[in-house]
Design an enzyme around this catalytic site. Sequence first.
Site, PDB file in Angstrom:
ATOM      1  N   CYS A   1      48.668  29.878  42.678  1.00  0.00           N
ATOM      2  CA  CYS A   1      48.730  30.031  41.151  1.00  0.00           C
ATOM      3  C   CYS A   1      49.558  31.252  40.846  1.00  0.00           C
ATOM      4  CB  CYS A   1      47.296  30.092  40.854  1.00  0.00           C
ATOM      5  SG  CYS A   1      46.988  30.248  39.092  1.00  0.00           S
TER       6      CYS A   1
ATOM      7  N   ASP B   1      47.029  18.576  39.088  1.00  0.00           N
ATOM      8  CA  ASP B   1      46.906  19.981  38.654  1.00  0.00           C
ATOM      9  C   ASP B   1      46.977  19.839  36.992  1.00  0.00           C
ATOM     10  OD1 ASP B   1      46.962  22.599  37.839  1.00  0.00           O
ATOM     11  OD2 ASP B   1      48.142  23.056  39.629  1.00  0.00           O
TER      12      ASP B   1
ATOM     13  N   HIS C   1      44.357  21.817  41.112  1.00  0.00           N
ATOM     14  CA  HIS C   1      45.077  23.036  41.199  1.00  0.00           C
ATOM     15  C   HIS C   1      44.563  23.987  42.278  1.00  0.00           C
ATOM     16  CE1 HIS C   1      47.205  26.687  39.506  1.00  0.00           C
ATOM     17  NE2 HIS C   1      46.039  27.209  39.451  1.00  0.00           N
TER      18      HIS C   1
END
Lengths: 420, 420
Positions: free
Chosen positions: A235, A328, A362
Site C-alpha cells: 500500500c 483491490d 488490497h
Amino acid sequence: MAQLTATPLSALVDEPVHIQVTGLTPFQVVCLQASLKDEKGNLFESQAFYKANEVGEVDLERDASVGGDYVGVHPMGLLWSLKPEKLLTRLAKRDVMNTPFQVQVKVCEPYFPIKNVVPHAPKDSLTLERWYVAPGVTRIQVKEGRLRGALFLPPGEGRFPGLIDLFGSTGGLIEFRASLLASHGFAALALAYWGYDDLPPLLEKVDLEYFEEAVEFLLRHPKVLGPGVGVISVCKGAEVGLSMAVNLKNITATVLINGPNFAIGNLHVYRGQTSLPTPTNIEFTSSNALGFAEFYRTYEQTGDVDSRYCFPIEKAEGHFLFVVGEDDKALNSKAHALQATSQLTRNGKKNWTVLSYPGAGHLIEPPYSPLCCASRIPFVSPNIHWGGEVIPHAAAQEHSWKEIQSFLKKHLILDVTSQL
Amino acid sequence: PMFQLIVTPSTALADEPVTIRVTGLPPSQIVTLKATLKDEKENLFQSRAFYKASEAGEVDLEWASALGGDYIGVHPMGLFWSLKPKTAFRRLIKKDVMNSPFYITLDLYDSVSLNDSATIQPKASQMVQRWFSGPGVQRKQIREGRVRGVLFLPPGDGPFPGIIDLFGRIGGVVEFRASLLASRGFVVLALAYFAYEDLPNKLLEVDLEYFEDAANFLLAHPKVQRPGIGVISVSKGAEIGLAMACYLKQVVATVCINGSSVVLDLPLRYKDLVVTPIRLGLERTQVHVSGAARFRYLTDDLWNKLNPQSMLPVEKAQGWILFIVGENDECLDSRGYAERAMQQLQSHGRSRGRMLAYPGAGHLIEPPYSPFCLASWNPGVERPFLWGGDPADHAAAQDHSWGEIQKFFRQHLIPTRSKL
C-alpha cells in the site's frame, strides 16, 4: 467418542495445520468451529459443516465443507475465514515475540444462529497456538539516528539477507510480517515512518534520506549479508518502496504489494529533488452496498493515465516483484503494476514479475490471515472497503508468500560463482 | 450565492419519481447532493452523490452523471434507492402507511463531502414527503373468521380488482405495498399468516384453506370486482401465492416475486392433501464476507433428487401467473424455480405463465425507489440474511416490474367490457 486432532498444535502462523475428526457415526453432519480473541479482546469466529465418511471420520485435507464460512476442500479454511464479531475489526498481532494467537477449535452438533436456541456442548475441542516467531528469533528495538523500528534476526551464526518491511496507511510499527520473515531466514527490519515514537504523528512528506539511513543501517549490521538489501512493502509502504528502489543505491530486490507507481498525498524528497503528489479527483470516491468508501477510481484521470506523474522506475537497478489483488477497492493496483511494468518494457528492462490474483483484495498478508474486507485507518473518516473475496484472497496469500520468499532469496543470496 | 435546489414534487406517493435540479452554481463546480431520512424508530438512512455542474452552472439529475458517491452515472432517483442505514443491516419499512410520510431531506454542498460534518452546513436544503397512501384511501383492520390482516380500499364505489398481498417469513403484516396498490386503484388485503394477533407465533405449516378463506372474504366484499382475485407475493409468500394459483379457482392472476415452485421446508395442506416439503439443509448455509447468511444453496442437488410430489402443480392453475425474478437473489435460486415452473406449464400445454428475469436484481424486489438492501436482520435469527443484488440493477428492476405488475393485474382482473 468423537475426537478432534490437529497437527501441529503449535506452529508458525504461516504453517498449515492438519485437522481431523474421528469417532463420529457414518455420514454424520458436524460443525467445526474456530474462535480467537485478539489482544484487545475482540472475538473472531468461523465455522464449517462437514459430513463424515462411512467410518465416521472427517479429514480437512480431503473433505469438502458443505456450508459455513467456506465451501469446498480448504484445510486451513477455519483460520482464514475467521470473521470479527464487530464488523470492521482487523486482526493484527501486536506482541509478536512473547505470545501466540490461541485459536480454539471445536467439533459440535450443527446448530444454526436461531435466537434462544442454546447450542450443545462441543463433542471435543482443542487449542492451537499460532506464533509469529520461530524459536531463536531475536528482536532488537531500533532507535539509531532518526530510525525507529524493530530488527528481527534469525537464530544462528552467519549473515542473513537483509530487508526492510514497510506497511502503509495505518502508520505506527507493524511487526508481524518482519518477524515471520526472520523466522524464514531473513534479517528483517520493520521500519516505522510516521505515527510512532517521536516520528511525525502525520506523514507530511516522504523523506528518502530517512529510508536511505535504514538501508545503510542494515548493510552495516554484522548479521546482514549484503551487498544489497530487499524491500517488502504494501500500500503506502509500496509507494515508498518503489521510490526507494528508484532513488537509492543497494536496493537489490523490491516486493510491491498493491501500491501506486506515483506519489499519492505526499511530496517525495531526496537530496533536493522533489516529486509532487499526484492530483486526485476525490469526487470519484465510490461507496459499496454497505456504505464503505472505495478510493480506487480517484486517480483514473491523473496518475492512472498520465505518465508525467509516474516514478521513473526504469532508473532502478534491482528487481521487482509486483503483487496485485485484482479486486483491490482502495487502489487501482492492477493498473499501476501494468503501467509501471510497461514503462520498464519500453525502456528495454526485464527486471520484473507481476503476480496478479483475481478475487484478491488490497490487504494481501501472510497465509491464513483472515480477510479484512473493510476497516478504518487514522485520519480518514469513512470506513474503507479493501476488497477481496474470502476464498480467492486466501489462495493469493498462500501463493504469493512462497513466491515472495523465493524472489527475495534468489536476488539477495548471490551465488558466489555468479559474481565472477 | 444564488444556488437554488429545486425538488419537485415536494409531496408525492413513494413510488413516484422526483426531479432534482440545482441552478446558480459556478461553472464546473463539484457539488455533493445528500439525502437523509429517519425512520419511525429514529434509525438514520443516508445517501450522497458527487456531481460536476455544467458550464451554465446547473446540475439536473435527469441528465447529469454522478461521478462518485453511492452510485455512479445517470440515476435521477439514485439518492432515494441508494439510501443506506447508519447502522448496518437495518431495513427501511414504513409501519404507519396512513397518517405520516417518510420525510427525506436533500442537502446541497458546494464541495465533495465524504462524511457528515458538524461544522459544514449545506448551501441549500429541501424536504420531500413520500407517502404510502393516496388521498381517500381507507384502511380497515380485518378480523373475519380466521382471517387476519389489513384491507386497503381506493376512494370511490368501485368495483375494483381485488388483490391479496403476501410477504414472507418476516411475519406479521407488511402494509406499504398494499397501501400503494390501493392508491393505484386496487382493493388490497395485506394478509397475515403468522406472528400476528391470535395467529400462531411460528409458521409450522401452510394451511391453504386459511388463504382460501381470505380469498373468499375478499371476493365477497362489495367493492371487489368478480369473479376472481389476484395475489401479489414475495419470498415465502410467493411459494404460498403459487400454491393458491394452483389449487384455488378464486385466484385468477398471481404475481410471484422470488419464490420457490416446490414446497420447501414446511408441509402444504389443502383439505385432504398434504404435500411433504423438500428439506432445507441448514448445514449448507454459507456466510458472506459481511457475516450475513446466504441461504441460496440450502437445497442439495434439488432437481436431480426431487420428489415430483413436492413440486407445485402449476399445470392445474386456471389463472395467469407472472414470475418476477432477481437473478442475483442470494436467498434462493429464484430463476431456477421460475424456469422449472414455466417448463412445467409448457409441457402441459398451458400458456398462462410469464417470467420477467432481471439481471443484477436481488431478493427484495419492492416498489420503485425502495432503498437497496443487501442484507438485513430477520426476526429470530442471529445473523443478517443476505438478499443479494447490485444496487443500480436492482433499482431498475423495481422500477420496471412495478409497472408490469399493475398492467398484469389490470389486464387479468378487469373484465374486458369495463375497459371500454
